[in-house]
Design a protein around this motif. Structure first.
Motif, mmCIF file in Angstrom:
data_model
loop_
_atom_site.group_PDB
_atom_site.id
_atom_site.type_symbol
_atom_site.label_atom_id
_atom_site.label_comp_id
_atom_site.label_asym_id
_atom_site.label_seq_id
_atom_site.Cartn_x
_atom_site.Cartn_y
_atom_site.Cartn_z
ATOM 1 N N PRO A 118 0.602 -1.229 -0.066
ATOM 2 C CA PRO A 118 0.091 0.130 -0.066
ATOM 3 C C PRO A 118 0.938 1.255 -0.026
ATOM 4 N N LYS A 119 2.031 1.131 0.619
ATOM 5 C CA LYS A 119 2.801 2.383 0.859
ATOM 6 C C LYS A 119 3.552 2.783 -0.438
ATOM 7 N N GLU A 120 3.826 1.721 -1.130
ATOM 8 C CA GLU A 120 4.546 1.914 -2.599
ATOM 9 C C GLU A 120 3.355 2.407 -3.571
ATOM 10 N N LYS A 124 3.783 5.695 -5.643
ATOM 11 C CA LYS A 124 3.757 5.987 -6.939
ATOM 12 C C LYS A 124 2.626 6.635 -7.662
ATOM 13 N N ILE A 125 1.273 6.325 -6.998
ATOM 14 C CA ILE A 125 0.240 7.132 -7.547
ATOM 15 C C ILE A 125 0.153 8.662 -7.407
ATOM 16 N N GLN A 126 0.847 9.256 -6.303
ATOM 17 C CA GLN A 126 1.009 10.552 -5.986
ATOM 18 C C GLN A 126 1.863 11.078 -7.173
ATOM 19 N N GLU A 127 3.037 10.185 -7.377
ATOM 20 C CA GLU A 127 4.017 10.674 -8.398
ATOM 21 C C GLU A 127 3.581 10.729 -9.907
ATOM 22 N N VAL A 128 2.720 10.029 -10.252
ATOM 23 C CA VAL A 128 2.401 9.897 -11.643
ATOM 24 C C VAL A 128 1.051 11.047 -11.859
#
Length: 304
Positions: A118-120, A124-128
């Motif tokens: 979940p952390k990963e 990653k979702i925040q980044e994209v």
């Protein structure tokens, strides 16, 4: 907007003698051979030229009749799963679940791509979302997005697995000029350390964006190279003159006319190819990538 920063790794896609004929007899791909390295590579051709067939084959969505496909050390035809792990694919049209936000859909796609932490996933979702400039609308339903926003969401979902090879098929179709510019700038940034194959029928999309390109028609590569190289081949051989509308057909019979367009005084501006001045009415003009494209099509038609 975030900037993608990775160690520069040179990658290459090798296509050798790729051919595909559909059951209805249409030869979609005919002995296509290309080597595509880092950066933006444009596939330029009209609708039905074979661009989507080539991209679907590279993306492991269909098998060719014969030929070979390698991405670095991956034999794509023998090990399609290995390619899919490093592939990002945006088809010409894609659907989304109604009443689902960008954030929830990206969580779903992340799980499908094997991101179990979940952390990963959250990071990653925040980044994209930030990279595609969708952070402020992440809770809105993707089905309500504009055309350009949907395309940017498409890029966001394909970036979740940090792809090394990205395929985008006619991504600017239906976008207004501002959305098109934002989308192309995003692709340009992504392509710095990635192989990006970009399919379009619009010369403007590839002229200033792509390091190299191939022009294809009826499943065959007509010419390939950098935009500068392709323009250089016809430099000094493009001529222009203005004629009345009823003279246009006569000019096409006498000269190799590449294109024509209406002028402000309701005449036709004729662009023709010739190693020498066709007639005293023609003046030499600067060659463009569009001229190179139309010349390649004309040459193929004459030779065919």
């Amino acid at each position: 907007m975030l900037t993608l920063i990775h160690k520069c790794i040179m990658r290459a896609l090798h296509i050798e003698n790729l051919s595909k004929t559909y059951p209805n007899g249409v030869a979609a791909l005919q002995n296509i051979s290309l080597t595509i390295g880092n950066g933006m590579f444009g596939l330029l051709g009209s609708n039905g030229a074979g661009k989507s067939s080539l991209m679907r084959t590279i993306a492991t969505l269909q098998q060719p009749d014969y030929g070979s496909l390698y991405f670095d050390s991956i034999n794509i035809l023998q090990d399609p799963l290995a390619l899919r792990r490093v592939l990002g694919y945006l088809p010409q049209e894609f659907g989304v679940y109604p009443k689902e936000s960008a954030e929830s859909l990206l969580k779903y796609f992340a799980v499908l791509k094997g991101m179990l932490s979940p952390k990963e996933r959250s990071h990653k979702i925040q980044e994209v979302l930030e990279l595609t400039n969708l952070l402020d609308v992440k809770t809105k339903h993707v089905s309500d997005y504009s055309g350009g926003m949907k395309q940017r969401f498409g890029i966001a979902q394909l970036l979740l697995n940090d792809p090394e090879l990205i395929i985008v098929d006619e991504p600017t179709a239906g976008l207004d000029p501002a959305e098109r510019k934002r989308f192309l700038n995003l692709l340009r940034e992504i392509s710095r350390n990635t192989v990006v194959i970009f399919s379009t029928h619009l010369v403007d999309d590839v002229r200033d964006l792509c390091n190299n390109l191939a022009m294809i028609n009826q499943g065959k590569v007509l010419i390939s190279g950098s935009p500068k190289e392709l323009i250089h081949e016809i430099e000094g051989k493009i001529w222009e003159c203005s004629v009345s509308l009823d003279q246009k057909e006569l000019m096409e019979e006498q000269y190799l006319v590449l294109s024509s367009a209406f002028t402000n005084d309701n005449k036709m501006a004729i662009r023709a190819y010739s190693p020498f001045q066709p007639s005293h009415n023609f003046l030499k003009t600067e060659a463009t990538l569009e001229d190179a494209y139309f010349f390649a099509l004309s040459k193929y038609t004459m030779e065919g």
